[in-house]
Write an enzyme that holds these catalytic residues in place. Sequence first.
Site, PDB file in Angstrom:
ATOM      1  N   ARG A 116       0.853  -1.188   0.000  1.00 50.82           N
ATOM      2  CA  ARG A 116       0.000   0.000   0.000  1.00 50.82           C
ATOM      3  C   ARG A 116       0.888   1.238   0.000  1.00 50.82           C
ATOM      4  O   ARG A 116       1.965   1.239   0.597  1.00 50.82           O
ATOM      5  CB  ARG A 116      -0.883   0.037   1.263  1.00 50.82           C
ATOM      6  CG  ARG A 116      -2.073  -0.931   1.229  1.00 50.82           C
ATOM      7  CD  ARG A 116      -3.150  -0.479   0.235  1.00 50.82           C
ATOM      8  NE  ARG A 116      -4.298  -1.364   0.236  1.00 50.82           N
ATOM      9  CZ  ARG A 116      -4.488  -2.380  -0.614  1.00 50.82           C
ATOM     10  NH1 ARG A 116      -3.586  -2.662  -1.547  1.00 50.82           N
ATOM     11  NH2 ARG A 116      -5.584  -3.126  -0.539  1.00 50.82           N
ATOM     12  N   HIS A 158      -0.912   0.310  -9.547  1.00 49.99           N
ATOM     13  CA  HIS A 158      -1.650  -0.621  -8.674  1.00 49.99           C
ATOM     14  C   HIS A 158      -2.159  -1.804  -9.506  1.00 49.99           C
ATOM     15  O   HIS A 158      -3.354  -2.144  -9.472  1.00 49.99           O
ATOM     16  CB  HIS A 158      -2.802   0.072  -7.951  1.00 49.99           C
ATOM     17  CG  HIS A 158      -3.199  -0.660  -6.695  1.00 49.99           C
ATOM     18  ND1 HIS A 158      -3.563  -0.032  -5.542  1.00 49.99           N
ATOM     19  CD2 HIS A 158      -3.275  -1.998  -6.427  1.00 49.99           C
ATOM     20  CE1 HIS A 158      -3.862  -0.936  -4.616  1.00 49.99           C
ATOM     21  NE2 HIS A 158      -3.705  -2.149  -5.130  1.00 49.99           N
TER      22      HIS A 158
HETATM   23  N1  LIG Z   1      -0.554  -4.105  -5.226  1.00 50.72           N
HETATM   24  C1  LIG Z   1      -1.502  -4.987  -5.355  1.00 50.72           C
HETATM   25  O1  LIG Z   1      -1.993  -5.213  -6.462  1.00 50.72           O
HETATM   26  C2  LIG Z   1      -1.970  -5.766  -4.161  1.00 50.72           C
HETATM   27  C3  LIG Z   1      -2.796  -6.890  -4.359  1.00 50.72           C
HETATM   28  C4  LIG Z   1      -3.181  -7.647  -3.261  1.00 50.72           C
HETATM   29  C5  LIG Z   1      -2.767  -7.275  -1.971  1.00 50.72           C
HETATM   30  N2  LIG Z   1      -1.969  -6.179  -1.796  1.00 50.72           N
HETATM   31  C6  LIG Z   1      -1.525  -5.802  -0.447  1.00 50.72           C
HETATM   32  O2  LIG Z   1      -0.780  -6.890   0.113  1.00 50.72           O
HETATM   33  C7  LIG Z   1      -1.111  -6.990   1.504  1.00 50.72           C
HETATM   34  C8  LIG Z   1      -0.724  -8.361   2.048  1.00 50.72           C
HETATM   35  O3  LIG Z   1      -1.629  -9.346   1.584  1.00 50.72           O
HETATM   36  P1  LIG Z   1      -1.628 -10.843   2.158  1.00 50.72           P
HETATM   37  O4  LIG Z   1      -2.769 -11.553   1.557  1.00 50.72           O
HETATM   38  O5  LIG Z   1      -0.261 -11.433   2.062  1.00 50.72           O
HETATM   39  O6  LIG Z   1      -1.917 -10.532   3.721  1.00 50.72           O
HETATM   40  P2  LIG Z   1      -1.798 -11.567   4.933  1.00 50.72           P
HETATM   41  O7  LIG Z   1      -1.895 -12.968   4.458  1.00 50.72           O
HETATM   42  O8  LIG Z   1      -2.751 -11.078   5.974  1.00 50.72           O
HETATM   43  O9  LIG Z   1      -0.298 -11.361   5.467  1.00 50.72           O
HETATM   44  C9  LIG Z   1       0.101 -10.210   6.119  1.00 50.72           C
HETATM   45  C10 LIG Z   1       1.503 -10.436   6.690  1.00 50.72           C
HETATM   46  O10 LIG Z   1       1.949  -9.193   7.281  1.00 50.72           O
HETATM   47  C11 LIG Z   1       2.320  -9.448   8.628  1.00 50.72           C
HETATM   48  N3  LIG Z   1       2.056  -8.269   9.475  1.00 50.72           N
HETATM   49  C12 LIG Z   1       0.878  -7.637   9.681  1.00 50.72           C
HETATM   50  N4  LIG Z   1       1.044  -6.630  10.566  1.00 50.72           N
HETATM   51  C13 LIG Z   1       2.341  -6.667  10.925  1.00 50.72           C
HETATM   52  C14 LIG Z   1       3.119  -5.907  11.832  1.00 50.72           C
HETATM   53  N5  LIG Z   1       2.588  -4.906  12.558  1.00 50.72           N
HETATM   54  N6  LIG Z   1       4.423  -6.216  11.988  1.00 50.72           N
HETATM   55  C15 LIG Z   1       4.966  -7.236  11.289  1.00 50.72           C
HETATM   56  N7  LIG Z   1       4.289  -8.000  10.399  1.00 50.72           N
HETATM   57  C16 LIG Z   1       2.985  -7.710  10.230  1.00 50.72           C
HETATM   58  C17 LIG Z   1       1.480 -10.611   9.055  1.00 50.72           C
HETATM   59  O11 LIG Z   1       2.057 -11.187  10.209  1.00 50.72           O
HETATM   60  P3  LIG Z   1       1.441 -12.555  10.840  1.00 50.72           P
HETATM   61  O12 LIG Z   1       1.931 -13.666   9.922  1.00 50.72           O
HETATM   62  O13 LIG Z   1       2.058 -12.594  12.174  1.00 50.72           O
HETATM   63  O14 LIG Z   1      -0.050 -12.391  10.817  1.00 50.72           O
HETATM   64  C18 LIG Z   1       1.520 -11.473   7.812  1.00 50.72           C
HETATM   65  O15 LIG Z   1       2.718 -12.216   7.762  1.00 50.72           O
HETATM   66  C19 LIG Z   1      -2.608  -6.670   1.515  1.00 50.72           C
HETATM   67  O16 LIG Z   1      -3.018  -6.258   2.803  1.00 50.72           O
HETATM   68  C20 LIG Z   1      -2.710  -5.560   0.492  1.00 50.72           C
HETATM   69  O17 LIG Z   1      -2.546  -4.304   1.129  1.00 50.72           O
HETATM   70  C21 LIG Z   1      -1.572  -5.429  -2.872  1.00 50.72           C
END
Ligand SMILES: NC(=O)c1ccc[n+]([C@@H]2O[C@H](COP(=O)([O-])OP(=O)(O)OC[C@H]3O[C@@H](n4cnc5c(N)ncnc54)[C@H](OP(=O)(O)O)[C@@H]3O)[C@@H](O)[C@H]2O)c1
Length: 315
Positions: A230, A278
Amino acid sequence: MGAAGTAVLLSTKANAMADWAAALREVDPTLAIRFFPEAGDPAEIEAAVVWTSHDMAELRRYPNLRLIVSMGAGVDHLLRPPGPPPGIPVARLVDLRLTQAMTEWVLLNVLRFHRQDPEYRAQQAARVWEELAAPDTAQRRIGILGLGALGGAAARALLALGFPVMGWSRRPKSLEGVECHHGAAGLTAMLKRSDILVCLLPLTPETRGILGREALAALPRGAFVINGARGGHADDAALLAALESGQVAGAALDVFEPEPLPAEHPYWGHPRVFVTPHAASITIPRSAAPQVVENIHRARQGRPLINLVDFAAGY
Ligand SMILES: NC(=O)c1ccc[n+]([C@@H]2O[C@H](COP(=O)([O-])OP(=O)(O)OC[C@H]3O[C@@H](n4cnc5c(N)ncnc54)[C@H](OP(=O)(O)O)[C@@H]3O)[C@@H](O)[C@H]2O)c1
């Protein structure tokens, strides 16, 4: 006229509505679908399947709403005040195609920097035939912020290419072959050795601005930064200053605050910044529909939902 709590409200960009409706109906042809803003009788709506820009205040109109589904992986927009109606669960997408696309985008940019593509493109423009020092994959350490669905998959793909991979999560985690870190102390330890830093974190109050002055200064000099998460994760002024000083040698950015990236923004014309709009990973309705319908069915039956958002954690 349908019965109370038996219809799905679909709300997304006009050009995506038909694809989403078709994809959902392919999984369950009996679904009654209402196309926002034509919601019909508010009492009929049982689930809202919404794009991230949908107004959460609007969803308070539906007295029989049981479930909100985000059409994306990130839910930061949905959780901003006023947030979802109290007591209504929110599910997000964890989708193979979404994950694969992000992995491709990360690989594209890691390899771009690792294989000195900006330098070779500049040489081509100047018709210069000159071999640069060979990049050593085994020495190029990658740090991934976020080891969830997207970060974990990127870590595995980079490992398979032979890169040493580190990852950082909120809670302790173990991923085969990945040097895992967590918490504040773990962050500094990882940043210090990240020649390429990839951000795949959710945007929460804890992670906002994480790609800021302090973190960028902690990286080895000449590191690369890749942000597919983001725009709010990056402190743009700090990143531009780090690019200017050479502390950061290049950045690949897919996300910005605000979006679209304003035409006058320095990122657009920066020779060491690679901008995509994006577009790293875009939801494909047909791929995502089965889990959405599964959750609609589960909510009807009162069974536990999948891919639920943890409101306390903020993602
Ligand atoms: N650019 C694009 O086209 C696009 C597309 C899709 C998604 N995204 C972005 O990618 C993000 C991640 O997606 P995802 O599906 O991988 O999410 P996810 O499965 O919820 O994984 C999030 C990861 O971040 C870690 N995390 C969260 N808060 C943290 C903190 N305060 N300190 C350290 N680590 C932290 C989590 O830790 P834990 O393992 O301990 O829970 C987890 O490992 C989305 O939220 C979105 O913003 C972007």
